[in-house]
Design a protein around this motif. Structure first.
Motif, PDB file in Angstrom:
ATOM      1  N   ILE A 182       0.835  -1.212   0.000  1.00 22.08           N
ATOM      2  CA  ILE A 182       0.000   0.000   0.000  1.00 22.08           C
ATOM      3  C   ILE A 182       0.864   1.255   0.000  1.00 22.08           C
ATOM      4  N   PHE A 183       1.971   1.232   0.764  1.00 24.34           N
ATOM      5  CA  PHE A 183       2.830   2.414   0.868  1.00 24.34           C
ATOM      6  C   PHE A 183       3.606   2.708  -0.419  1.00 24.34           C
ATOM      7  N   GLY A 184       3.576   1.778  -1.362  1.00 19.00           N
ATOM      8  CA  GLY A 184       4.239   2.029  -2.635  1.00 19.00           C
ATOM      9  C   GLY A 184       3.273   2.308  -3.765  1.00 19.00           C
ATOM     10  N   ASP A 185       1.991   2.338  -3.447  1.00 19.90           N
ATOM     11  CA  ASP A 185       0.972   2.542  -4.479  1.00 19.90           C
ATOM     12  C   ASP A 185       0.957   3.986  -4.964  1.00 19.90           C
ATOM     13  N   GLY A 186       0.802   4.169  -6.267  1.00 22.21           N
ATOM     14  CA  GLY A 186       0.800   5.507  -6.845  1.00 22.21           C
ATOM     15  C   GLY A 186      -0.325   6.372  -6.322  1.00 22.21           C
ATOM     16  N   LEU A 187      -1.481   5.768  -6.047  1.00 25.97           N
ATOM     17  CA  LEU A 187      -2.618   6.531  -5.530  1.00 25.97           C
ATOM     18  C   LEU A 187      -2.288   7.160  -4.182  1.00 25.97           C
ATOM     19  N   VAL A 188      -1.590   6.419  -3.331  1.00 28.43           N
ATOM     20  CA  VAL A 188      -1.202   6.934  -2.018  1.00 28.43           C
ATOM     21  C   VAL A 188      -0.290   8.138  -2.172  1.00 28.43           C
TER      22      VAL A 188
END
Length: 203
Positions: free
Chosen positions: A47-53
């Motif tokens: 999750i911490f590498g997701d572009g949306l974040v």
């Protein structure tokens, strides 16, 4: 059955043999895998590498802050994320490399281009953001080591989940560092931001 070689990006022995080498790391690709019990933890790292974040967090800070340096930083992070997504789209379409068979289609957000594996977008962002943060805040010593650990952890997590092959995460990390260097080289300062805003407001 082997994975098709990319249509453009070379056919080295490492690339061809990546599926066999990478399968060693697919230890929590599913709940029934050898280390399936730790899959939920590894997915938190994902999750911490997701572009949306990396788009939503800077936007949230821009809404609540009046600090000029933070506004500058967040705007550049947004621009960097957009740049990264454009580079990824181009490279993934050129390589057209399918994801490992072990991959489960349960990522946070999936668009058509995410069906392709090369390079790893999570690794490009980890490399790019680490480079940007180190350069922008002029970090040294232990902070650089910490950034290196984060990049390695992200790369290993992509393998453990069966999302990517070894070459995907290695090349993704290298591309990320290169992207970070480009972003720092064309960094948008507060003064430039104010000039751009005033130009739009006059039109």
């Amino acid at each position: 059955m082997g994975v098709p070689c990319p249509t453009v990006l070379g056919t080295t022995d490492l690339y061809i043999n990546a599926p066999r080498l990478s399968s060693i790391f697919f230890v929590c690709a599913s709940p029934n895998s050898r280390w399936g019990w730790c899959r939920p933890l590894i997915k938190i790292i994902e999750i911490f590498g997701d572009g949306l974040v990396w788009m939503l967090v800077p936007v949230a800070f821009l809404i609540v802050t009046e600090e000029k340096w933070l506004i500058e930083f967040c705007v550049n992070i947004l621009a960097a994320t957009a740049f990264d997504l454009c580079v990824l789209f181009l490279l993934k379409m050129l390589a057209s490399r399918p994801r490992p068979v072990a991959n489960k289609g349960d990522m946070l957000i999936v668009v058509a281009v995410d069906n392709y594996s090369f390079p790893s977008g999570h690794c490009t962002r980890a490399g790019m953001m680490t480079y940007i943060i180190i350069e922008y805040f002029n970090l040294t010593g232990g902070y650089i080591a910490l950034g290196g650990v984060w990049v390695v952890v992200m790369a290993i997590s992509r393998l453990m989940l069966g999302r990517h092959y070894i070459t995907d995460v290695i090349c993704g990390t290298v591309v990320g560092f290169m992207e970070g260097a480009v972003v720092i080289a064309v960094w948008i300062t507060v003064d430039n931001l104010e000039s751009i805003l005033s130009l739009f407001l006059r039109t």
